[in-house]
Design a protein around this motif. Sequence first.
Motif, PDB file in Angstrom:
ATOM      1  N   ILE B 175      15.147   3.936   7.482  1.00 25.11           N
ATOM      2  CA  ILE B 175      15.059   4.977   6.441  1.00 25.11           C
ATOM      3  C   ILE B 175      15.179   4.349   5.051  1.00 25.11           C
ATOM      4  O   ILE B 175      14.375   4.618   4.161  1.00 25.11           O
ATOM      5  CB  ILE B 175      16.140   6.063   6.659  1.00 25.11           C
ATOM      6  CG1 ILE B 175      15.834   6.826   7.960  1.00 25.11           C
ATOM      7  CG2 ILE B 175      16.211   7.031   5.476  1.00 25.11           C
ATOM      8  CD1 ILE B 175      16.970   7.691   8.462  1.00 25.11           C
ATOM      9  N   CYS B 176      16.180   3.471   4.904  1.00 22.63           N
ATOM     10  CA  CYS B 176      16.354   2.812   3.609  1.00 22.63           C
ATOM     11  C   CYS B 176      15.173   1.897   3.287  1.00 22.63           C
ATOM     12  O   CYS B 176      14.733   1.826   2.135  1.00 22.63           O
ATOM     13  CB  CYS B 176      17.643   1.998   3.586  1.00 22.63           C
ATOM     14  SG  CYS B 176      19.097   3.035   3.536  1.00 22.63           S
ATOM     15  N   GLY B 177      14.666   1.211   4.319  1.00 22.58           N
ATOM     16  CA  GLY B 177      13.526   0.320   4.108  1.00 22.58           C
ATOM     17  C   GLY B 177      12.300   1.082   3.655  1.00 22.58           C
ATOM     18  O   GLY B 177      11.592   0.662   2.738  1.00 22.58           O
ATOM     19  N   PHE B 178      12.077   2.225   4.294  1.00 22.02           N
ATOM     20  CA  PHE B 178      10.924   3.053   3.930  1.00 22.02           C
ATOM     21  C   PHE B 178      11.087   3.593   2.506  1.00 22.02           C
ATOM     22  O   PHE B 178      10.180   3.490   1.676  1.00 22.02           O
ATOM     23  CB  PHE B 178      10.764   4.212   4.912  1.00 22.02           C
ATOM     24  CG  PHE B 178       9.599   5.102   4.591  1.00 22.02           C
ATOM     25  CD1 PHE B 178       8.291   4.679   4.842  1.00 22.02           C
ATOM     26  CD2 PHE B 178       9.802   6.343   4.004  1.00 22.02           C
ATOM     27  CE1 PHE B 178       7.221   5.486   4.525  1.00 22.02           C
ATOM     28  CE2 PHE B 178       8.733   7.158   3.673  1.00 22.02           C
ATOM     29  CZ  PHE B 178       7.432   6.734   3.943  1.00 22.02           C
ATOM     30  N   SER B 179      12.287   4.119   2.220  1.00 21.49           N
ATOM     31  CA  SER B 179      12.550   4.653   0.877  1.00 21.49           C
ATOM     32  C   SER B 179      12.435   3.551  -0.177  1.00 21.49           C
ATOM     33  O   SER B 179      11.894   3.771  -1.270  1.00 21.49           O
ATOM     34  CB  SER B 179      13.941   5.270   0.802  1.00 21.49           C
ATOM     35  OG  SER B 179      14.120   6.161   1.870  1.00 21.49           O
ATOM     36  N   GLY B 180      12.938   2.381   0.160  1.00 17.37           N
ATOM     37  CA  GLY B 180      12.851   1.235  -0.751  1.00 17.37           C
ATOM     38  C   GLY B 180      11.401   0.864  -1.029  1.00 17.37           C
ATOM     39  O   GLY B 180      11.031   0.565  -2.167  1.00 17.37           O
ATOM     40  N   SER B 181      10.567   0.899   0.028  1.00 19.87           N
ATOM     41  CA  SER B 181       9.144   0.572  -0.158  1.00 19.87           C
ATOM     42  C   SER B 181       8.476   1.575  -1.087  1.00 19.87           C
ATOM     43  O   SER B 181       7.701   1.194  -1.979  1.00 19.87           O
ATOM     44  CB  SER B 181       8.404   0.582   1.185  1.00 19.87           C
ATOM     45  OG  SER B 181       9.005  -0.324   2.064  1.00 19.87           O
ATOM     46  N   VAL B 182       8.772   2.860  -0.878  1.00 19.74           N
ATOM     47  CA  VAL B 182       8.175   3.903  -1.721  1.00 19.74           C
ATOM     48  C   VAL B 182       8.631   3.718  -3.171  1.00 19.74           C
ATOM     49  O   VAL B 182       7.817   3.706  -4.106  1.00 19.74           O
ATOM     50  CB  VAL B 182       8.543   5.315  -1.203  1.00 19.74           C
ATOM     51  CG1 VAL B 182       8.063   6.393  -2.179  1.00 19.74           C
ATOM     52  CG2 VAL B 182       7.929   5.541   0.176  1.00 19.74           C
ATOM     53  N   ALA B 183       9.948   3.536  -3.346  1.00 20.23           N
ATOM     54  CA  ALA B 183      10.476   3.326  -4.705  1.00 20.23           C
ATOM     55  C   ALA B 183       9.882   2.067  -5.321  1.00 20.23           C
ATOM     56  O   ALA B 183       9.533   2.053  -6.507  1.00 20.23           O
ATOM     57  CB  ALA B 183      12.000   3.241  -4.670  1.00 20.23           C
ATOM     58  N   GLY B 184       9.737   1.036  -4.485  1.00 18.62           N
ATOM     59  CA  GLY B 184       9.180  -0.231  -4.972  1.00 18.62           C
ATOM     60  C   GLY B 184       7.740  -0.081  -5.435  1.00 18.62           C
ATOM     61  O   GLY B 184       7.369  -0.574  -6.506  1.00 18.62           O
ATOM     62  N   ILE B 185       6.932   0.618  -4.646  1.00 20.77           N
ATOM     63  CA  ILE B 185       5.530   0.822  -5.022  1.00 20.77           C
ATOM     64  C   ILE B 185       5.456   1.648  -6.314  1.00 20.77           C
ATOM     65  O   ILE B 185       4.708   1.330  -7.241  1.00 20.77           O
ATOM     66  CB  ILE B 185       4.743   1.514  -3.886  1.00 20.77           C
ATOM     67  CG1 ILE B 185       4.554   0.531  -2.719  1.00 20.77           C
ATOM     68  CG2 ILE B 185       3.383   2.002  -4.387  1.00 20.77           C
ATOM     69  CD1 ILE B 185       3.935   1.150  -1.489  1.00 20.77           C
ATOM     70  N   ALA B 186       6.275   2.711  -6.374  1.00 14.60           N
ATOM     71  CA  ALA B 186       6.274   3.559  -7.567  1.00 14.60           C
ATOM     72  C   ALA B 186       6.729   2.765  -8.791  1.00 14.60           C
ATOM     73  O   ALA B 186       6.106   2.836  -9.856  1.00 14.60           O
ATOM     74  CB  ALA B 186       7.179   4.772  -7.347  1.00 14.60           C
ATOM     75  N   ALA B 187       7.797   1.992  -8.620  1.00 15.02           N
ATOM     76  CA  ALA B 187       8.323   1.213  -9.747  1.00 15.02           C
ATOM     77  C   ALA B 187       7.308   0.179 -10.201  1.00 15.02           C
ATOM     78  O   ALA B 187       7.027   0.028 -11.390  1.00 15.02           O
ATOM     79  CB  ALA B 187       9.619   0.524  -9.331  1.00 15.02           C
ATOM     80  N   HIS B 188       6.738  -0.512  -9.222  1.00 14.41           N
ATOM     81  CA  HIS B 188       5.867  -1.630  -9.557  1.00 14.41           C
ATOM     82  C   HIS B 188       4.551  -1.170 -10.169  1.00 14.41           C
ATOM     83  O   HIS B 188       4.027  -1.813 -11.084  1.00 14.41           O
ATOM     84  CB  HIS B 188       5.624  -2.477  -8.308  1.00 14.41           C
ATOM     85  CG  HIS B 188       5.166  -3.848  -8.650  1.00 14.41           C
ATOM     86  ND1 HIS B 188       5.906  -4.675  -9.462  1.00 14.41           N
ATOM     87  CD2 HIS B 188       4.054  -4.527  -8.324  1.00 14.41           C
ATOM     88  CE1 HIS B 188       5.266  -5.816  -9.607  1.00 14.41           C
ATOM     89  NE2 HIS B 188       4.135  -5.751  -8.934  1.00 14.41           N
ATOM     90  N   SER B 189       4.023  -0.060  -9.674  1.00 18.18           N
ATOM     91  CA  SER B 189       2.785   0.435 -10.287  1.00 18.18           C
ATOM     92  C   SER B 189       3.078   0.952 -11.698  1.00 18.18           C
ATOM     93  O   SER B 189       2.231   0.860 -12.586  1.00 18.18           O
ATOM     94  CB  SER B 189       2.121   1.497  -9.421  1.00 18.18           C
ATOM     95  OG  SER B 189       3.050   2.468  -9.025  1.00 18.18           O
ATOM     96  N   ASN B 190       4.289   1.469 -11.913  1.00 16.03           N
ATOM     97  CA  ASN B 190       4.666   1.846 -13.275  1.00 16.03           C
ATOM     98  C   ASN B 190       4.762   0.636 -14.188  1.00 16.03           C
ATOM     99  O   ASN B 190       4.432   0.727 -15.369  1.00 16.03           O
ATOM    100  CB  ASN B 190       5.991   2.610 -13.283  1.00 16.03           C
ATOM    101  CG  ASN B 190       5.761   4.107 -13.323  1.00 16.03           C
ATOM    102  OD1 ASN B 190       5.288   4.639 -14.323  1.00 16.03           O
ATOM    103  ND2 ASN B 190       6.051   4.776 -12.226  1.00 16.03           N
ATOM    104  N   LEU B 191       5.191  -0.481 -13.636  1.00 22.87           N
ATOM    105  CA  LEU B 191       5.202  -1.707 -14.439  1.00 22.87           C
ATOM    106  C   LEU B 191       3.766  -2.074 -14.828  1.00 22.87           C
ATOM    107  O   LEU B 191       3.500  -2.464 -15.963  1.00 22.87           O
ATOM    108  CB  LEU B 191       5.866  -2.858 -13.673  1.00 22.87           C
ATOM    109  CG  LEU B 191       5.882  -4.217 -14.377  1.00 22.87           C
ATOM    110  CD1 LEU B 191       6.576  -4.144 -15.724  1.00 22.87           C
ATOM    111  CD2 LEU B 191       6.560  -5.274 -13.514  1.00 22.87           C
TER     112      LEU B 191
END
Lengths: 250, 402
Positions: B175-191
Amino acid sequence: MNKNIDLNNLQNEGVENVPMQERRDFLKMGLAITGIFAGGSLFSAVSTFNSAHASDFAKKYPYKPHYSMVMQQHRCIDCERCMDACVATNHVPNVHGAYRTTILEKETPDAVGGKREFIPILCNQCNLPQCTRVCPTKATYKDKTTGIVLMDIKKCIGCLTCQEGCPYNARYFNEEKKAVDKCNFCWDTRLSKGEKDTACAHACPADVRIFGDLSNQEDRVFKIVHQIEKAVWVLRPEAGTRPNVFYTKG
Amino acid sequence: MAHHHTTPSLNELVTGVANRLKTAGTGFYLMVFIAAAVVLASAGTGLMAMIKGHEAYYNVYREVPWGVLIATYVFFVVSSTGLCLISSIGHVFGVQDFMPIAKRSVFLSIATILSGFFVIAFEIKLPWRMAIWNVISPNLTSNIWWMGTLYGIYLAFMFAEYVFLLMNKHRPAVICGFSGSVAGIAAHSNLGAVFGLLMGRPYWQGPYMPIYFIASAMMTGCAVILMFHILGYKVNKQEMAPDMQRALEVTTKIGILLITVILFFTTWKLIAGAAGQPNGAYPVVQSEVFGHHAFVFWFFEILMGMAGPLVLFILSKGRNLKLMLIASLSMIVGIFVMRFNLVYLGQALPVYYDLGVNEFKEMLHYSPSVYEWVITAGGFGLTALLFLIGEKVFDGHKVEDL
């Protein structure tokens, strides 16, 4: 009673019968539109293209007064009194790269007549500012009553994204204030104290910088921006920021 | 009661960790010492610049406000996001072959993002204000606000995921890994959007950046996973188990695919900047391909970052660890320069270039100062330090039964 006009048999009257003054005005208008009137350089052709945008930008004036500046570019002789007045009024530090307004120099060696012109620049107080959109903390914002793009110094984290976002190179980091600094049309130093113009416009001996209210039909800036005989343009219209600083010459 | 139970197990844990650290040789301690020294030097330099004002120490200036420190930050968060995404193929999305790389990759994704934060703390002029005003005065139209906030959330998820992996609690880890991936993609595309949505910067502007950033992160993730896993086995002087060999083989294959994806992206980026000679982008692309910046682009970004490693990966067949290590090292150097190119080239053309004024007729130049390089090195030092300590403390990040 016969109202039908026989189009096929109409004769060409020629232009000989059009009064001289009317012809002149018509030619003048045409030349102004094509830009030849503005000096014949390639740039002026671009300028007239921009002037179409300028009148679009001018359609809406959400602020009262809607502060604006018109630069009569041809009058600028680069005496830099505007820059000195700005530095003195707004306490701009004397370090490289620190300025709120400056004057750019453009040379056109193959131009007919004058070959050098000066282009004063400052924050364009855009209607759609990039700097305020990108600021993470609302340290820079478009003031709701004056429309001036202001800084809330305490909120500035110094990420400099606003400097990247500004298409006009109007911002710099002020080490003394510990925040990004920019032109605010002398809001804190003059306008809010009842003065009617900015320090730079006040100091200009050649009437280059005309400061005024774009929402007031009697104001000089309104009249210049809304006439169609002389080209009026804005810098970098492609950035889409709807600037409130206009340029004209001739 | 609880205290009576946990205290001895904590003691055991400490003893265990101490024993593991004792197994390390002199070489290990020398490397730890060097890495720590670099981090200290970097932090000292950064604090000095922070106190006395960046102006005196950094070579960035009004027209080029972002330099090597931003590029380094981008490099580390690209690496972290890539580690998270590539490793999630196994432990989040259930592809068995990728399972063995889970623990080390998640650990390293935390190490690399911390390194990114370490460097950005010395790049932002007033980072302490960020901690306050990002929270109480958020600007929801700002990509940099979203990026910072989402990376904070990402770090929390990745940290929780690693703890659950250590505890062998598979479900919450997923669950944390999946949430982390989603947050990571969102964060990184915002970068990516921090650069891509700037209307006055034609070289960056458009939807390309957010998309490119994600693909590029995954490519970087492969390089970092390969490098650190091969190095990890060298540090621990262990024989690589067949399932780990298999994991690195599939990572190499994904790496090959992603290099070709980024080569494809880069090709079209260049063509788009050349066809019709678009204002604001064409002179930059010209400089990149033929001009002042051509060597850096062709040698580092293309040859070291992509073309060379592509050939080496193919030759290695995913099994020749030596070739794979050389390829991934070369790739990491190349990708670092790639980030520098991306950050610098977007600013290289003055905003008034097309106005034809004397002040802004030429491309703008920037080369980092010694101080900026020292702080940059500190980012790498911190990743190295955390990696080395992590190998010993977590005993080679062994994956038992995920």
